[in-house]
Design a protein around this motif. Sequence first.
Motif, PDB file in Angstrom:
ATOM      1  N   ALA A 170      -4.937  -6.491  -1.009  1.00 34.35           N
ATOM      2  CA  ALA A 170      -4.158  -5.359  -1.661  1.00 34.35           C
ATOM      3  C   ALA A 170      -2.738  -5.997  -2.294  1.00 34.35           C
ATOM      4  CB  ALA A 170      -4.187  -4.185  -0.930  1.00 34.35           C
ATOM      5  N   ALA A 171      -2.326  -6.751  -1.563  1.00 31.00           N
ATOM      6  CA  ALA A 171      -0.796  -7.422  -2.124  1.00 31.00           C
ATOM      7  C   ALA A 171      -0.996  -7.902  -3.595  1.00 31.00           C
ATOM      8  CB  ALA A 171      -0.568  -8.493  -1.240  1.00 31.00           C
ATOM      9  N   SER A 172       0.030  -7.404  -4.346  1.00 30.34           N
ATOM     10  CA  SER A 172       0.201  -7.910  -5.618  1.00 30.34           C
ATOM     11  C   SER A 172       0.265  -9.406  -5.640  1.00 30.34           C
ATOM     12  CB  SER A 172       1.113  -7.130  -6.323  1.00 30.34           C
ATOM     13  OG  SER A 172       2.277  -7.165  -5.734  1.00 30.34           O
ATOM     14  N   LYS A 200      -3.087  -0.559  -6.695  1.00 33.81           N
ATOM     15  CA  LYS A 200      -3.398  -0.265  -5.472  1.00 33.81           C
ATOM     16  C   LYS A 200      -4.351  -1.547  -4.968  1.00 33.81           C
ATOM     17  CE  LYS A 200      -4.456   3.243  -2.064  1.00 33.81           C
ATOM     18  NZ  LYS A 200      -4.879   4.685  -2.105  1.00 33.81           N
ATOM     19  N   ASP A 255       2.413  -1.223  -4.556  1.00 36.12           N
ATOM     20  CA  ASP A 255       1.325  -0.551  -3.828  1.00 36.12           C
ATOM     21  C   ASP A 255       0.499   0.353  -4.247  1.00 36.12           C
ATOM     22  OD1 ASP A 255       3.097   1.197  -3.367  1.00 36.12           O
ATOM     23  OD2 ASP A 255       3.449   1.208  -1.368  1.00 36.12           O
ATOM     24  N   LYS A 288       1.312   3.444  -4.897  1.00 41.53           N
ATOM     25  CA  LYS A 288       1.794   4.825  -4.264  1.00 41.53           C
ATOM     26  C   LYS A 288       2.738   5.572  -5.198  1.00 41.53           C
ATOM     27  CE  LYS A 288       0.325   4.111   0.444  1.00 41.53           C
ATOM     28  NZ  LYS A 288       0.926   3.941   1.661  1.00 41.53           N
ATOM     29  N   SER A 337     -10.848  -1.301  -3.505  1.00 39.54           N
ATOM     30  CA  SER A 337     -10.179  -2.002  -2.418  1.00 39.54           C
ATOM     31  C   SER A 337     -11.060  -1.985  -1.348  1.00 39.54           C
ATOM     32  CB  SER A 337      -8.968  -1.367  -2.360  1.00 39.54           C
ATOM     33  OG  SER A 337      -8.895  -0.004  -2.240  1.00 39.54           O
TER      34      SER A 337
END
Lengths: 467, 293
Positions: free
Chosen positions: A43-45, A138, A171, A173, B47
Motif C-alpha cells: 500500500a505504500a506509494s 490507498k 495513504d 485517507k 488492496s
Amino acid sequence: MIASTRKVWLRNPRHARTRAAIAAGLVALAASACAPGSAAPPAASPAQPGASAVRTDAAALGNVTLTIWDQEVRGGQDAQMKQLNAAFEAKYPNIRLKRLSRSFDDLNTTLRLALSGNEPPDVVQANNGRPQMGAFVKAGHLRPLDAYADAYGWKKRYPRSVLQYVSYSADGKVFGEGNLYGLPQAGEVVGILYNTAKLTKLGLRPPETWEEFQAALAKAKAAGEVPIQLGNLDKWPGIHVFGTVQGRHVPADQITKLAFGRKGASWNTPENTRAAGQLVDWVDKGYFNKGFNGQGYDPAWQAFSKGEGVFLIGGTWLIADLEKAMGKDLGFILPPGTTEAAAPVATGGTGLPFAITAKSPNPDAAAAYLDFIADADAMKVLTANGLLPIADTDRQSVKAGAQQDMFTAFGTATKQDGLVPYLDYATPTFADTLGAAVQDLLAEKSTPQEFLATLEKDYQAFAESNE
Amino acid sequence: MIGHPPGEPRRVAYLFVLPAFLVYAAFLLYPIGRAVHLSLYDWDGLSLGRWVGLANYAAIVADEGLRAAFGHALVLMAFYALAPLAIGLTLAAILNHAKVRGLGFFRTVVFLPQVVAMVVVAVAWRRVYAPDGTLNDLLGAVGLDSLTRGWLGDYTFALPAVGVVGTWFETGLVTVLLLAGMSRVPTELYEAARLDGASALREFFAVTLPSVRGEIAVALTLTVIAALRTFDLVYITTRGGPGDSTSVPSYEIYHRAFGLGQVGSAAAIGVTLTVAIFAISFVINRFADRGMS
C-alpha cells in the motif's frame, strides 16, 4: 495406472490421516495465505521522482506505446479527444497511443480489475471521489504527479479550488490535500438554468439575489407554470438541488469539510436544518413538478427544453444539448447570493481527471500526454467542441448565450474559490445514503432533523474509521 | 475387466466424465468456492483483504437495509411466481378447453414478453410509469385523475409497480408451459369426468390441475428464481429507490461489489442468495415429487 493408484490411496485407511492433514492444510491455505488482493502491490506509494529526474522532452523518450482508457464517448467529448490524440501523435511520432474508450458506467465497473492486474493501462480516467480515485490511491495503484506538476507548471495554471479535487494524502485517507493524482481537462459547475422567454412573460429578470429567486418561484407558481423542473427517479439529481440550497445557508468551508469527509464537522447544525427546511418548504408550496420522484433525469431536462418549467437546477454538462433545443431562450447563472455582492458558492468540480498508473513503465511519456491534452491549445480545442475547459476560461471566445453564461459563471466561481465539492464525495457510501435521504426528504417521508441524522450517521462512522 | 457384471458402474467411466467435470469445476465450482472464500474477508477489491470470519453474514442479519432487500425479494416472488401462476392457469385452461381458433397465435402473443430482453422491457415500462406516461394518460382519460402519480417514485406503489412488470414478463412463460402440460392430458379422463356429471370447474380441479403438477413445479421453480435474482429491472427502473423501497439482493450485490468496493459483503449476499434459491427450489420440487407419486 494412475486411476488404480488413486483408488488404493483413497481406500486405504492408513492414508486417512494424511488426507485429513491435506484437507486441513487446504482450508488453512484458503483462509490465510491467499487472502484476496495479496498479489497487489504494497500500500505504500511508489517513490516520487524529484523534479530534476523528470524528463519532459517527450520526443527524446524513444519508441513508446501508451495505453489510455477514457470515457469521453459522447459527441463533443469524443471529437476533442480524437483531435488532441491525433495532434499528439503528429508532434511526437515516437509515441503511439492506444486508446480504449468506454462509457462512464463501463469504465467504472472495469477499472478496479484492470488496475489490480499486472499490466494496467498507462493512463486512466478515474472518478475523483473516494470509491474510485481514493481507493486506487490507498491501494497504491496511482502515481503521484507532483514532480510533473512542478516541471510543467500545472499548479500555477490551475486554481486551488480545482486542484483539491485531484489531491489525496499518500495513504488515500485525506481527500482535498496532499499529493496530486490526476489532471482534469474539463470543468463543471451546478447552477440555475432558466427559460428567458418564460421569465419575460412573467415580467421577471434573471434573479440576482436568493430572495429574488424565491420571489420568482412564487410568481411562476401563481401564474400556473412549473417553477422548478426536477426528475429525481435516478436518485442523484436531488443531491444537486439540495447542494444548491445548502450553499446559500451553510458557510462554504463547512460544506467543503463535510464533502471531503474530514473529521470535525457535523451535519446536525442549524444552518443545515434551515437548508433542508427550505427544500421541504418548496415542496409544500408546489415549486416542483408533480411526481418528480418518479420522473427520470433525462425526461425532466427534455421537458424543460420544451417549455415545461421556468427553472432547472442542473450542471453545465446539460448546456450543449439544451442550447440546441432552446437557442436564445436558455440562460445560466450561479446560485445567487443573499446580496448581489455575496461571494459565489456553487457545487462543482472537474470532469473525470486523467491519472497515471503506478505500474506504467512509461510515466514520463504519460505525463507529457497529460500536459498536452490539458495545455492552453487543448483548452481551445475543448471550447471549439462545445465543452467547458477547466483553465483559461476567460481567454476563450464564445458567442453570447448560454455557453458564454457558463464560461462567465465557471470563471467567477473558480477565481473566487467558490466551488464546493459534490456532497457525495464524502464517504464511499455517501452517494447512496444522500441520494436516498434526499428522496425521503422531498417525499416528506423524513423531517429535516431525521434527514440530517441519517447523513450524520454515515459521515461520522466513516470519519471515525478513517483516522 | 473380468468380474464386473455388465452394466455395473466402473471406475474407468469417471475418465469419460472428467473433461466435462473439469470445465464444470473451472467455470462453476471454483467461482462458487472463491465467492465463499471472499465472503469471509473485508476486501475493497484493490488492496489486501482482511479476514473477518462470518462478520459479513452477521451484517446481513443485522443490517436493516439488507433485511429489507430480502423482504422485497419475497414480495417480488408473489408478483413473479404466484400471480403468473394464477393468471397462467386460468388462461391455459380457457385456451385448452375452449379449443380456441388460432391457438398458435394466442400462444405466441402471451409468450412474446419472454423474447424481449429485460433491459428493453424495463426502459419501456419506465416510460409507461412516468408522471406524464401512458398509465397516467389512461387514468386521466377515464376520469381517474386523482390516482395519477409518478408510480416509480411513490413509496407505496414503487415495489408493486416493479412487480407488475415481472408478472407481465413471466405470465407468458407459465401459460405456455401449462398449455403444453394440459394438451397431454388424455381426453378419456375428461370424458369420464363428464359422464360423471362434473362441471367445467370441477373438471379443472379434479382432472386438469393434478395432471399439470409437474409443469406447475417447473414454472414455479423458474419464476421464483427469476424473482430472487431480479437485477436488471430494478437497476433500470428505480436503482432501488425511492429511498430504499425497491432495493433487492441482486442489486445490492452489484452495487457493493462494483460501486462501493465492498467485495466481501457482496460475496456474502451472493452466497446467501444462492443458498436461498437452492432451498426454495428444493422445497418446490420435493412438494411436486410427493404429489406425483
